[in-house]
Write a protein that holds these residues in place. Structure first.
Motif, PDB file in Angstrom:
ATOM      1  N   SER A 110       0.835  -1.209   0.000  1.00 49.18           N
ATOM      2  CA  SER A 110       0.000   0.000   0.000  1.00 49.18           C
ATOM      3  C   SER A 110       0.866   1.255   0.000  1.00 49.18           C
ATOM      4  O   SER A 110       0.562   2.229  -0.702  1.00 49.18           O
ATOM      5  N   ILE A 111       1.973   1.217   0.745  1.00 54.36           N
ATOM      6  CA  ILE A 111       2.822   2.416   0.800  1.00 54.36           C
ATOM      7  C   ILE A 111       3.658   2.539  -0.478  1.00 54.36           C
ATOM      8  O   ILE A 111       3.954   3.645  -0.940  1.00 54.36           O
ATOM      9  N   ILE A 112       4.032   1.409  -1.049  1.00 57.59           N
ATOM     10  CA  ILE A 112       4.712   1.457  -2.357  1.00 57.59           C
ATOM     11  C   ILE A 112       3.798   2.131  -3.383  1.00 57.59           C
ATOM     12  O   ILE A 112       4.217   3.027  -4.126  1.00 57.59           O
ATOM     13  N   GLN A 113       2.540   1.724  -3.418  1.00 53.69           N
ATOM     14  CA  GLN A 113       1.611   2.312  -4.395  1.00 53.69           C
ATOM     15  C   GLN A 113       1.413   3.802  -4.115  1.00 53.69           C
ATOM     16  O   GLN A 113       1.347   4.619  -5.040  1.00 53.69           O
ATOM     17  N   MET A 114       1.327   4.146  -2.827  1.00 53.43           N
ATOM     18  CA  MET A 114       1.177   5.550  -2.444  1.00 53.43           C
ATOM     19  C   MET A 114       2.373   6.356  -2.954  1.00 53.43           C
ATOM     20  O   MET A 114       2.225   7.430  -3.553  1.00 53.43           O
ATOM     21  N   SER A 115       3.584   5.807  -2.751  1.00 54.22           N
ATOM     22  CA  SER A 115       4.756   6.570  -3.195  1.00 54.22           C
ATOM     23  C   SER A 115       4.866   6.581  -4.713  1.00 54.22           C
ATOM     24  O   SER A 115       5.311   7.577  -5.295  1.00 54.22           O
ATOM     25  N   ARG A 116       4.417   5.520  -5.351  1.00 52.94           N
ATOM     26  CA  ARG A 116       4.414   5.529  -6.829  1.00 52.94           C
ATOM     27  C   ARG A 116       3.487   6.612  -7.361  1.00 52.94           C
ATOM     28  O   ARG A 116       3.808   7.290  -8.344  1.00 52.94           O
ATOM     29  N   LEU A 117       2.335   6.777  -6.699  1.00 47.93           N
ATOM     30  CA  LEU A 117       1.419   7.836  -7.146  1.00 47.93           C
ATOM     31  C   LEU A 117       2.062   9.209  -6.941  1.00 47.93           C
ATOM     32  O   LEU A 117       2.012  10.074  -7.817  1.00 47.93           O
ATOM     33  N   LEU A 118       2.678   9.388  -5.756  1.00 45.34           N
ATOM     34  CA  LEU A 118       3.294  10.691  -5.465  1.00 45.34           C
ATOM     35  C   LEU A 118       4.419  11.007  -6.451  1.00 45.34           C
ATOM     36  O   LEU A 118       4.598  12.152  -6.845  1.00 45.34           O
ATOM     37  N   ARG A 119       5.191   9.986  -6.854  1.00 43.95           N
ATOM     38  CA  ARG A 119       6.308  10.205  -7.775  1.00 43.95           C
ATOM     39  C   ARG A 119       5.919   9.977  -9.225  1.00 43.95           C
ATOM     40  O   ARG A 119       6.752  10.071 -10.121  1.00 43.95           O
ATOM     41  N   ARG A 120       4.650   9.693  -9.441  1.00 44.79           N
ATOM     42  CA  ARG A 120       4.074   9.580 -10.801  1.00 44.79           C
ATOM     43  C   ARG A 120       4.849   8.580 -11.668  1.00 44.79           C
ATOM     44  O   ARG A 120       5.186   8.835 -12.827  1.00 44.79           O
ATOM     45  N   THR A 121       5.152   7.437 -11.086  1.00 47.05           N
ATOM     46  CA  THR A 121       5.984   6.458 -11.799  1.00 47.05           C
ATOM     47  C   THR A 121       5.279   5.857 -13.017  1.00 47.05           C
ATOM     48  O   THR A 121       5.943   5.445 -13.960  1.00 47.05           O
ATOM     49  N   LYS A 122       3.945   5.831 -12.990  1.00 48.49           N
ATOM     50  CA  LYS A 122       3.267   5.209 -14.149  1.00 48.49           C
ATOM     51  C   LYS A 122       3.475   6.041 -15.425  1.00 48.49           C
ATOM     52  O   LYS A 122       3.943   5.498 -16.435  1.00 48.49           O
ATOM     53  N   ILE A 128       9.521   6.855 -20.465  1.00 50.80           N
ATOM     54  CA  ILE A 128      10.845   6.251 -20.644  1.00 50.80           C
ATOM     55  C   ILE A 128      10.776   5.121 -21.666  1.00 50.80           C
ATOM     56  O   ILE A 128      11.626   5.005 -22.551  1.00 50.80           O
ATOM     57  N   ALA A 129       9.722   4.305 -21.553  1.00 45.80           N
ATOM     58  CA  ALA A 129       9.552   3.211 -22.516  1.00 45.80           C
ATOM     59  C   ALA A 129       9.417   3.765 -23.930  1.00 45.80           C
ATOM     60  O   ALA A 129       9.748   3.098 -24.912  1.00 45.80           O
ATOM     61  N   ASN A 130       8.949   5.015 -24.015  1.00 49.27           N
ATOM     62  CA  ASN A 130       8.740   5.689 -25.303  1.00 49.27           C
ATOM     63  C   ASN A 130       9.961   6.504 -25.723  1.00 49.27           C
ATOM     64  O   ASN A 130       9.882   7.336 -26.622  1.00 49.27           O
ATOM     65  N   HIS A 131      11.107   6.273 -25.038  1.00 43.79           N
ATOM     66  CA  HIS A 131      12.375   6.965 -25.328  1.00 43.79           C
ATOM     67  C   HIS A 131      12.321   8.457 -25.026  1.00 43.79           C
ATOM     68  O   HIS A 131      13.149   9.217 -25.518  1.00 43.79           O
ATOM     69  N   ASP A 132      11.373   8.890 -24.227  1.00 48.37           N
ATOM     70  CA  ASP A 132      11.300  10.299 -23.825  1.00 48.37           C
ATOM     71  C   ASP A 132      11.900  10.414 -22.432  1.00 48.37           C
ATOM     72  O   ASP A 132      11.299   9.984 -21.459  1.00 48.37           O
ATOM     73  N   LEU A 133      13.108  10.976 -22.372  1.00 51.53           N
ATOM     74  CA  LEU A 133      13.832  11.024 -21.106  1.00 51.53           C
ATOM     75  C   LEU A 133      13.808  12.418 -20.473  1.00 51.53           C
ATOM     76  O   LEU A 133      14.641  12.733 -19.628  1.00 51.53           O
ATOM     77  N   ARG A 134      12.837  13.238 -20.870  1.00 52.96           N
ATOM     78  CA  ARG A 134      12.743  14.575 -20.263  1.00 52.96           C
ATOM     79  C   ARG A 134      12.116  14.507 -18.870  1.00 52.96           C
ATOM     80  O   ARG A 134      11.356  13.599 -18.574  1.00 52.96           O
ATOM     81  N   TRP A 135      12.426  15.507 -18.034  1.00 54.27           N
ATOM     82  CA  TRP A 135      11.852  15.563 -16.689  1.00 54.27           C
ATOM     83  C   TRP A 135      10.384  15.963 -16.730  1.00 54.27           C
ATOM     84  O   TRP A 135       9.523  15.267 -16.194  1.00 54.27           O
ATOM     85  N   ALA A 136      10.170  17.179 -17.268  1.00 51.29           N
ATOM     86  CA  ALA A 136       8.817  17.745 -17.218  1.00 51.29           C
ATOM     87  C   ALA A 136       7.880  16.966 -18.148  1.00 51.29           C
ATOM     88  O   ALA A 136       8.342  16.449 -19.168  1.00 51.29           O
ATOM     89  N   PRO A 137       6.614  16.869 -17.855  1.00 45.96           N
ATOM     90  CA  PRO A 137       5.943  17.504 -16.713  1.00 45.96           C
ATOM     91  C   PRO A 137       5.772  16.555 -15.517  1.00 45.96           C
ATOM     92  O   PRO A 137       4.934  16.803 -14.649  1.00 45.96           O
ATOM     93  N   THR A 138       6.602  15.511 -15.484  1.00 46.52           N
ATOM     94  CA  THR A 138       6.346  14.437 -14.514  1.00 46.52           C
ATOM     95  C   THR A 138       7.029  14.732 -13.176  1.00 46.52           C
ATOM     96  O   THR A 138       7.838  13.949 -12.695  1.00 46.52           O
ATOM     97  N   ILE A 139       6.656  15.840 -12.583  1.00 43.11           N
ATOM     98  CA  ILE A 139       7.272  16.228 -11.312  1.00 43.11           C
ATOM     99  C   ILE A 139       6.568  15.500 -10.158  1.00 43.11           C
ATOM    100  O   ILE A 139       5.350  15.279 -10.215  1.00 43.11           O
ATOM    101  N   GLY A 140       7.342  15.099  -9.160  1.00 41.81           N
ATOM    102  CA  GLY A 140       6.776  14.332  -8.052  1.00 41.81           C
ATOM    103  C   GLY A 140       6.498  15.175  -6.824  1.00 41.81           C
ATOM    104  O   GLY A 140       6.750  16.388  -6.799  1.00 41.81           O
TER     105      GLY A 140
END
Ligand code: COI
Length: 331
Positions: A110-122, A128-140
């Motif tokens: 549950s806490i892993i999922q919570m932190s994944r949501l906060l860091r927007r890992t999905k 990344i899988a799409n070869h887009d290695l830019r930061w924005a807009p995926t700020i955590g």
């Protein structure tokens, strides 16, 4: 003493074999099939049945088990919401569950999922899988900046709180049955409404009993902060999923993680690869970047599975010996 087990999965067999080797005096038989009125007779002559299923333990199944002489039902899991207790009483069943097979398994998930949501890992992983290695807009967002509302402070809620403290989150909690130590720490709020008003993130650790049915609904969501994050690794029926979907659409809920779903039976733990999901809502939820769906896997660790098998068989043997195991379910 003879114990018959239903619904044994391949991944449970090593734990089952280890238990059998340690208890050569006990006769053990098992099937991969679930307990239904049709399969009940497989247990004929056994003292106790060891079971796990999400399918209901119906009156008809219990009646058929009792007719075969089975006197106890030992669940290999925590939740007892799918037992017809009136029928169990009528047929005199002793019941046990495994309330603490590994609270850490569910708490960690549950806490892993919570932190994944906060860091927007999905969305980050998708980029990344799409070869887009830019930061924005995926700020955590950071855990220590969050007030996390823990609903339910039983074994799993308590482990979750400890993990959250390690992250430096501000934890508030609600439970009608307060834990003395957490109370001494001043963690509890008095009402769910207070928790809803204060929490940036809400995580559920309560059982799926009738009183908790759809506790997350349009009314309760309206009392929450705008942009709230909700995590449910407990029971699907705690959540009115239509209300959650509407609130995801409106932005009232910013992110949602679910390991359980009200209509998960026949859907989760099945292989849908190459096929369409039979449930349009789950297809919609899985497609959203701000929703994490896991198929009731929070519990699914090697340690938990071993404990579920060993503790349930221990309880069945205790019942057969006329003893009351610690894991008895009083009903
Ligand atoms: C429970 O133990 O009640 C669970 O929800 C886990 C189950 C899927 C084995």
């Amino acid at each position: 003493t003879k114990i018959f087990a239903y619904g044994i999965r391949d991944d449970e067999k090593p734990a089952l074999q280890a238990w059998e080797a340690a208890h050569p005096e006990i006769e053990v038989d098992f099937t991969g099939e679930l307990l239904t009125p049709e399969t009940a007779e497989l247990a004929n002559g056994a003292d106790g049945a060891v079971v796990y299923q999400q399918l209901d333990y119906t009156r008809a199944s219990l009646e058929a088990l009792a007719a075969g002489g089975v006197k106890s039902l030992s669940l290999r899991n925590v939740g007892t919401d799918n037992i017809d207790f009136d029928a169990a009483r009528e047929f005199g069943f002793k019941i046990s569950n495994v309330p603490v097979y590994s609270p850490n398994a569910i708490a960690e998930h549950s806490i892993i999922q919570m932190s994944r949501l906060l860091r927007r890992t999905k969305p980050l992983d998708a980029k990344i899988a799409n070869h887009d290695l830019r930061w924005a807009p995926t700020i955590g967002r950071e855990m220590r900046m969050q007030t996390v509302g823990v609903i339910g402070t039983g074994h799993i809620g308590q482990v979750s709180i400890n993990i959250l403290k390690g992250f430096g989150a501000k934890v508030i909690a609600f439970d009608p049955y307060q834990n003395a130590q957490l109370a001494a720490e001043g963690l509890y709020v008095d009402t769910l409404d207070e928790l809803y008003a204060q929490a940036d993130v809400i995580s559920l650790y309560v059982p799926g009993v009738a009183a908790n049915h759809h506790m997350i609904n349009a009314d309760s969501i309206a009392k929450m902060k705008d942009g709230v994050i909700i995590v449910n690794c407990s029971r699907g029926n705690l959540v009115d999923i239509d209300a959650v979907i509407a609130s995801l659409d409106s932005g009232k809920i910013s992110d949602f993680a679910m390991d359980v779903y009200e209509n998960e039976v026949g859907l989760f733990n099945e292989d849908w690869s190459g096929k369409e999901f039979p449930d349009a809502k789950i297809a919609d939820l899985i497609a959203r970047p701000n929703v994490l769906v896991t198929p009731h896997t929070a519990f699914y660790t090697t340690k938990a599975v071993e404990e579920m098998v060993h503790q349930s068989f221990d309880a069945a043997v205790a019942f057969a010996a006329g003893q009351t195991p610690e894991t008895v379910v009083e009903y």
